[in-house]
Scaffold this active site. Structure first.
Site, PDB file in Angstrom:
ATOM      1  N   HIS A  91       0.825  -1.218   0.000  1.00 26.99           N
ATOM      2  CA  HIS A  91       0.000   0.000   0.000  1.00 26.99           C
ATOM      3  C   HIS A  91       0.861   1.270   0.000  1.00 26.99           C
ATOM      4  O   HIS A  91       0.379   2.339  -0.360  1.00 26.99           O
ATOM      5  CB  HIS A  91      -1.067  -0.029   1.105  1.00 26.99           C
ATOM      6  CG  HIS A  91      -0.627   0.361   2.476  1.00 26.99           C
ATOM      7  ND1 HIS A  91      -0.344  -0.543   3.461  1.00 26.99           N
ATOM      8  CD2 HIS A  91      -0.478   1.576   3.058  1.00 26.99           C
ATOM      9  CE1 HIS A  91      -0.027   0.085   4.578  1.00 26.99           C
ATOM     10  NE2 HIS A  91      -0.106   1.378   4.363  1.00 26.99           N
ATOM     11  N   ASP A 228       0.885  -7.640   2.264  1.00 21.20           N
ATOM     12  CA  ASP A 228       1.073  -6.205   2.018  1.00 21.20           C
ATOM     13  C   ASP A 228       2.564  -5.830   2.017  1.00 21.20           C
ATOM     14  O   ASP A 228       3.066  -5.226   2.963  1.00 21.20           O
ATOM     15  CB  ASP A 228       0.306  -5.416   3.088  1.00 21.20           C
ATOM     16  CG  ASP A 228       0.147  -3.948   2.722  1.00 21.20           C
ATOM     17  OD1 ASP A 228       0.829  -3.496   1.776  1.00 21.20           O
ATOM     18  OD2 ASP A 228      -0.643  -3.255   3.377  1.00 21.20           O
ATOM     19  N   SER A 658       3.583   2.169   8.594  1.00 22.10           N
ATOM     20  CA  SER A 658       3.381   1.256   7.474  1.00 22.10           C
ATOM     21  C   SER A 658       4.723   1.003   6.815  1.00 22.10           C
ATOM     22  O   SER A 658       5.444   1.955   6.505  1.00 22.10           O
ATOM     23  CB  SER A 658       2.453   1.898   6.438  1.00 22.10           C
ATOM     24  OG  SER A 658       1.155   1.928   6.924  1.00 22.10           O
TER      25      SER A 658
HETATM   26  N1  ASP Z   1      -2.442   0.730   7.655  1.00 24.23           N
HETATM   27  C1  ASP Z   1      -2.181   1.859   8.405  1.00 24.23           C
HETATM   28  C2  ASP Z   1      -2.155   3.086   7.563  1.00 24.23           C
HETATM   29  O1  ASP Z   1      -2.275   2.986   6.404  1.00 24.23           O
HETATM   30  C3  ASP Z   1      -1.010   1.753   9.292  1.00 24.23           C
HETATM   31  C4  ASP Z   1      -1.498   2.130  10.642  1.00 24.23           C
HETATM   32  O2  ASP Z   1      -2.020   3.221  10.792  1.00 24.23           O
HETATM   33  O3  ASP Z   1      -1.379   1.329  11.553  1.00 24.23           O
HETATM   34  O4  ASP Z   1      -2.100   4.201   8.014  1.00 24.23           O
END
Ligand code: ASP
Length: 723
Positions: A91, A228, A658
């Site tokens: 991501h 991911d 991330s």
């Molecule tokens: N997946 C989260 C983000 O995209 C990572 C997190 O905030 O823990 O911000």
């Protein structure tokens, strides 16, 4: 502060006070665990489970694991080879993958793999930053504002001094960019120097049916089965300096890269994470939480969900547009689901009441001591009066903030109006972004605004937001909207005749206009610009009030921290602020609800179970075949009888973490952090051992997918992984 709410909750509050006082008698769990480097030396990491010398982890006078860390596109990443190979999340690379895709070669759906370095593709818009050094500059900043009485001016001056110190420390020749970060509001400031790398390339990204498996259904959820991760590479000019993409550039040689441990981890293992957590708000007063709960979170979640619907609608029959808006949509969806989690969590555990209870207890503590009383007796009422102004303007500020962000015509109008104001001043008196040395870069940033322009969205967004403003019920109305429109039809006419016609969204026209002398630019007339300038009068007044509030809080906040420390008899670490931090903990399950327990490692079997349900759980056929033939190689976990996919742990993370490396007791890479459990979305406000759980992808899944799906055996070799 809403007094009525407060009174009606008196009994609950009293009960919570007793609980807090009682809890205070026992050593608490490691709260607030995002340690800045300056605090790492004070931790007993060996006692916690670390098996290497803590100096190997962080050594300001030599090379340590810290040197393998990078900040990449707002996420974290780490070097995993001597040739500048970086591992981060899928991501985090999403923007680069979607920008490089077309409907014919769709790297999002099919994945991307470079068979060798020559096939790697530029990750457009990405930079890598490596922390080189840091220095406390609190004294210089606070001295500069010591004599300033005016609160708004004080706040602006702090910002100005922070930028000035950073600019002085910038060293373009040596690819060094400096930044001053506020650690404790109004109290401590640190100057960080970062090495910048401008040529970043995409190396391997799995298909999104692996890298984004479960999509928004599974986002912020455990049990999780998302692969991911992605690999990128940092390049520099042959002389080692930062350079934009060029075929002559060579892979960057990092001072340190992480050793990958292909054996992964087991439940209960000690682990730690290094990374760049974005923002937490644990040291702010209860009114801040009320503001989040009552205004910020619901407003943003509703608006973003609505924008996503519009983007889906306008791109429904256009695959190219779908790819173009994919990253935009994903970002909005990520935030809105996070905010839904926060709203639910704040409510479920009564977070605002808990915070109020804590403040009541501190107030009692102050009142019990004459010296404290002398110093802090008005602290809480002062904070309250600052927040009453913030609450009054909340609706208008949220509205202005979003409309100028999402409407390209208003965003460009605001830029032009400010540009005209600033460029007439002598260089040194201008806002930093408009000084001669910076203005080109500032104009360059407009490209991003233009790239977010979709005429259909602009039209719908303006209609929604202008109509919304017309119906504002609070004390503060949007004057320009009320002056120009009395009903929806007039708004619609305005959009049809003015907005759809404006030159302000025409990139070539605006960039050419900005080449001209100020007097020429001033002659440019556009009814949208006129409307924007009416809006701006109120926006400027609101900004002035916000600066005043910030200035007041920057004076009150250190007092609050000070007295809280005295009350708790402990010291605190600063909230996350996008600077490098360490957090540690254990691979550990949790109980999100009554009679429910989640264990901390998921496997490929779970991927297949979900895939059988369809929906967002699609997988590549090849993955199913590998599963059916049990072709797991060395990546099978004997105990689990399958390939581990995701891991759960009680380390303290937030957005920005991330892509952070998850390291074992020996400092070896065993996973990549990418998310939190739904309940843990509120750990931005308060960490708690019972619900704060973060999620990473297990290194065994990363390596297995890279080898088997990506045919990236050569990358495993590059990382020193033997098969
Ligand atoms: N997946 C989260 C983000 O995209 C990572 C997190 O905030 O823990 O911000």
């Amino acid at each position: 502060m809403k007094k009525s709410i407060r009174k009606s909750k008196y009994v609950t509050v009293l009960a919570a006070v007793l609980v807090i006082l009682f809890m205070g008698m026992f050593p608490s769990a490691p709260e607030e665990g995002m340690y800045p480097l300056s605090e790492v030396g004070k931790l007993d990491l060996v006692k916690a489970g670390l098996k290497i010398d803590p100096q190997e982890l962080y050594n300001p006078n030599g090379t340590s694991l810290i040197d393998a860390l990078v900040n990449i596109g707002g996420c974290t990443g780490s070097f995993v080879s001597e040739d500048g190979l970086v591992i981060t999340n899928h991501h985090c690379a999403f923007g680069a993958i979607s920008r490089a895709s077309t409907p014919e070669t769709n790297f999002l759906s099919d994945g991307f793999v470079a068979k060798d370095k020559s096939e790697e593709i530029p990750a457009k818009g990405y930079t890598v930053r490596i922390m080189e050094s840091y220095k406390d500059v609190s004294e210089e900043i606070l001295e500069a504002v010591a004599d300033i009485e005016d609160l708004a001016e004080r706040s602006r001056e702090i910002g100005k001094k922070m930028r000035e110190l950073a600019e002085e420390a910038n060293d373009e020749e040596n690819s060094i960019e400096a930044r001053v970060s506020e650690m404790f509001l109004g109290q401590t400031y640190v100057l960080f120097k970062y090495r910048i790398i401008k040529d970043v390339r995409l190396v391997y990204a799995p298909p999104q049916s692996i890298g984004n498996f479960g999509g928004e259904t599974d986002n912020w959820m455990w049990p999780r089965h998302t692969g991911d991760f992605s690999f990128m590479r940092a390049y520099v000019a042959p002389d080692g300096s930062a350079a934009e993409y060029s075929a002559e550039n060579i892979p960057f040689k990092p001072k340190k890269f992480l050793k990958v441990n292909p054996n992964g981890v087991q439940e209960g293992d000690f682990t730690f994470i290094l990374g760049y957590p974005g923002r937490t708000y644990r040291h702010l007063p209860s009114q801040f939480l009320e503001y989040q709960q009552d205004y910020h979170l619901p407003y943003i979640a509703d608006l973003y969900e609505w924008i996503i619907e519009q983007l889906e609608d306008i791109s429904a029959d256009d695959e190219t547009l779908q790819l173009e808006v994919a990253s935009y949509k994903k970002g909005l969806a990520n935030t809105s689901k996070n905010y839904r989690g926060k709203m639910l969590g704040i409510n479920r555990i009564g977070l605002v009441d808990k915070k109020i209870a804590e403040e009541e207890a501190i107030a009692e503590f102050i009142n019990s001591d004459d010296v404290l009383k002398e110093k802090y007796s008005t602290l809480f009422s002062d904070i309250d009066s600052v927040y009453s102004g913030i609450f009054k303007n909340a609706e208008a500020n949220l509205w202005f903030g979003r409309i100028t962000r999402f409407s390209t015509s208003l965003n460009i109008s605001n830029f032009l109006l400010t540009y005209l104001e600033e460029m007439k001043k002598p260089n040194l008196e201008r806002k930093s972004a408009y000084r001669d040395e910076n203005v080109k870069k500032t104009i360059g940033r407009l490209n991003r605004t233009f790239s977010m322009y979709y005429p259909d969205l602009e039209e719908r967004l303006l209609f929604r937001m202008l109509t919304e403003a017309l119906n504002f019920e609070g004390e503060v109305k949007i004057e320009a909207v009320n002056n120009n429109f009395t009903n929806e039809d007039e708004i619609e006419d305005f959009i049809n005749s003015v907005v759809l016609d404006t030159k302000l969204t025409d990139k070539e026209f605006i960039l050419a206009l900005l080449e001209k002398p100020i007097e020429e630019i001033e002659k440019f007339e556009d009814p949208m610009l006129t409307f924007a300038s009416e809006l701006k009068t109120q926006l400027d007044a609101l900004d002035e009030e916000s600066d005043m509030a910030d200035g007041a809080l920057s004076k009150l906040s250190p007092k609050l921290i000070e007295v809280k420390k005295a009350w708790k008899k402990t010291s605190f670490i600063p909230d996350a602020n996008s600077t490098l931090r360490l957090t540690y903990g254990y691979i550990k399950g949790y109980s999100p609800a009554d009679a429910t327990y989640y264990s901390p490692i998921t496997t490929l079997d779970g991927v297949i179970d979900k895939a059988n349900q369809g929906g967002e759980y699609e997988i590549p056929e090849q993955l199913r075949e590998l599963y059916e033939s049990k072709d797991y190689g060395r990546f099978v976990d004997k105990k689990l009888g399958s390939v581990p996919v995701a891991i759960l742990y009680n380390m303290d993370t937030t957005g920005g973490n991330s892509g952070s490396p998850i390291l074992n007791a020996n400092g070896e890479l065993i996973g990549v952090n990418f998310d939190r459990a739904f309940e843990a979305t509120i750990n931005d406000y308060a960490w708690n051992e019972s619900y704060s759980r973060s999620i990473g992808v297990d290194i065994r899944y990363v390596l297995w997918i890279t080898q088997k799906i990506g045919n990236g055996g050569y990358l495993l070799k590059e990382m020193g992984v033997e098969l």
